[in-house]
Design an enzyme around this catalytic site. Structure first.
Site, PDB file in Angstrom:
ATOM      1  CD  GLU A  20      -3.065  -1.132   2.148  1.00 13.92           C
ATOM      2  OE1 GLU A  20      -3.055  -0.230   2.990  1.00 13.92           O
ATOM      3  OE2 GLU A  20      -3.996  -1.945   2.031  1.00 13.92           O
ATOM      4  CD  GLU A  48      -3.740  -5.982   3.752  1.00 16.51           C
ATOM      5  OE1 GLU A  48      -4.677  -5.276   4.185  1.00 16.51           O
ATOM      6  OE2 GLU A  48      -2.549  -5.684   3.917  1.00 16.51           O
TER       7      GLU A  48
HETATM    8  C1  NOJ Z   1      -4.388  -2.486   5.055  1.00 23.78           C
HETATM    9  C2  NOJ Z   1      -3.049  -2.658   5.668  1.00 23.78           C
HETATM   10  O1  NOJ Z   1      -2.129  -3.231   4.802  1.00 23.78           O
HETATM   11  C3  NOJ Z   1      -3.066  -3.354   7.003  1.00 23.78           C
HETATM   12  O2  NOJ Z   1      -1.909  -3.012   7.670  1.00 23.78           O
HETATM   13  C4  NOJ Z   1      -4.307  -2.967   7.770  1.00 23.78           C
HETATM   14  O3  NOJ Z   1      -4.310  -3.525   9.055  1.00 23.78           O
HETATM   15  C5  NOJ Z   1      -5.517  -3.438   7.010  1.00 23.78           C
HETATM   16  N1  NOJ Z   1      -5.528  -2.924   5.668  1.00 23.78           N
HETATM   17  C6  NOJ Z   1      -6.829  -3.051   7.686  1.00 23.78           C
HETATM   18  O4  NOJ Z   1      -6.918  -1.698   7.794  1.00 23.78           O
END
Ligand code: NOJ
Length: 443
Positions: A160, A348
């Site tokens: 990200e 994710e």
């Molecule tokens: C994106 C992130 O990569 C991760 O670190 C985070 O905990 C999750 N999404 C949920 O917000």
């Protein structure tokens, strides 16, 4: 669906703890969490899930849950306490043991080099707005590849980059807490250059696997058909999608958007574009939610106001994110149609909900199961429609440290009782095991 990758993910700072042990250097998050008021309840990742000390039993639990793949991230300051220079052998050794332990349990490792925990020494040198970090990152990558790439065959450079650049340097809600639009766009560009340089190291080193980049692609809907709302939506799309995907896949920058940004647009060196173009073997998509976008002259540099959108029948997570499973399918189809149908992994997907444990700590999280089931269904529908989707990872294996929201948000398949560090698989973990075993959607 032979060879479809099913797995779950976690990240170093969010689970490891041991923030100052065995020679680890300070990261920008170690610093940021000590800044009063920046993290809810003053929570820190100092201990988190204590995974650093419980790694063996955590991996054994993942094996019990039937996870074929585990996606983890590597803490740069554990390997290079000052970001460059002397290597900390104990840091490398931790990940070496993690990989061996995973393989011994029949779990395939997928590794990401950077999940936001920049060595503080490099922030002191200017952080991501400083172009020198692109070379420091490539040097760090080489050290990690040399140690682990014989066994780890799927890599990601950055998790990200939008969050690292914009939450860290633009909106100031993440470490290092800076609020400066130009610094954010400059960081975003440098993250792409650093990504490309690390990929070059990987490809030239013939390590024999695949390497990609993980982008958070929320789905966006214009609040209305009014031209100003559509233009605002396009600006948010440019900031979250185009600035990364256009150079990566099309070999061009979103120049019209950079012109709109004026003085906030990043400085670029001549060779950057050719370096970035085609520098990913696959694309990782982190997807959670949908927002509507309206023009608002008072809403930041993009003049765009985002409102969480929930599809009919769905609500909002405890993050106040709107649930819209069809948004995942729409994002996947967008990549197929507008970005040349790259190989994609959903790296994710998941939700934070108000888990209510029973007397034994068990959580019957049927809401999370409904969320996951429908998102998997949408992802597989996109696959049926020709999207080159090759895997799906749940965020997260464990409840963990949710950045500025501390421990208030629970995303895990496994509940963590932070007082005792007890791990208790939730109903969703048992359900997900069945999905994986049948290699299909269990309804
Ligand atoms: C994106 C992130 O990569 C991760 O670190 C985070 O905990 C999750 N999404 C949920 O917000």
């Amino acid at each position: 669906m032979t060879d479809f990758l099913w797995g779950a993910a976690a990240s170093a700072y969010q689970i490891e703890g041991a923030w100052n042990e065995d020679g680890k250097g300070e990261s920008i998050w170690d610093r940021f969490v000590r800044w009063p008021g920046h993290v809810l309840n003053g929570d820190t990742g100092d201990v988190a899930c204590d995974h650093y000390h419980r790694m063996e039993s955590d991996v054994a639990l993942m094996a019990e849950l039937g996870l074929p793949w585990y996606s983890f991230t590597i803490s740069w300051p554990r390997i290079l306490p000052r970001g460059r220079g002397a290597v900390n052998p104990k840091g490398l050794d931790f990940y070496d043991r993690l990989v061996d332990t995973l393989l011994a349990h029949g779990i395939q490792p997928k590794a990401t080099l950077y999940h936001w925990d920049l060595p503080q020494a490099l922030q002191d040198a200017g952080g991501w707005p400083n172009r020198d970090l692109t070379d420091f990152f490539a040097d760090y990558a080489r050290i990690v590849f040399d140690k682990l790439a014989d066994r780890v065959k799927i890599w990601a450079t950055f998790n990200e980059p939008w969050c690292a650049a914009f939450l860290g340097y633009g909106y100031g809600t993440h470490a290092p807490g800076i609020m400066n639009a130009q610094a954010a766009y400059q960081s975003a560009h440098h993250l792409m250059v650093a990504h490309a340089k690390a990929v070059q190291v990987y490809r030239q080193g013939n390590y024999g696997g695949e390497i990609g980049l993980l982008l958070n692609l929320n789905h966006l809907l214009a609040a209305s058909e009014r031209p100003e709302d559509r233009a605002a939506t396009e600006r948010v799309y440019a900031e979250t999608h185009r600035i990364f995907l256009d150079p990566l896949i099309h070999g061009r920058y979103p120049e019209a958007f950079y012109a709109w940004l004026g003085p906030h647009a990043p400085q670029r060196a001549d060779d950057d574009l050719s370096l970035i173009h085609n520098s990913a073997d696959y694309l990782g998509i982190n997807h959670y939610n949908t927002d509507t976008v309206a023009y608002d002259v008072h809403s930041g540099w993009l003049k765009a106001r985002l409102t969480p959108y929930a599809a009919p029948g769905w609500g909002f997570t405890t993050m106040n994110w709107g649930i819209n499973p069809a948004g995942l399918r729409a994002e996947l189809l967008d990549l197929k149609e507008n970005y040349g149908n790259p190989k994609i992994l959903v790296t994710e997907n998941g939700c934070a909900l108000p888990d209510r444990p029973d007397g034994n700590g068990f959580v019957a999280d049927w809401g999370r199961i409904a969320f996951l089931r429908e998102h998997i269904r949408q992802a597989l529908a996109a696959r049926q429609e020709g999207v080159n989707l090759q895997g799906y990872f749940v965020w997260s294996v464990f409840d963990n440290f949710e950045w500025e929201r501390g421990y208030s948000q629970r995303f895990g398949l496994v509940r963590v009782d932070y007082a005792t560090q007890r791990r208790i698989p939730k109903q969703s973990a048992l359900w997900y095991r069945e999905v994986i075993q049948s290699n299909a959607l269990a309804v």
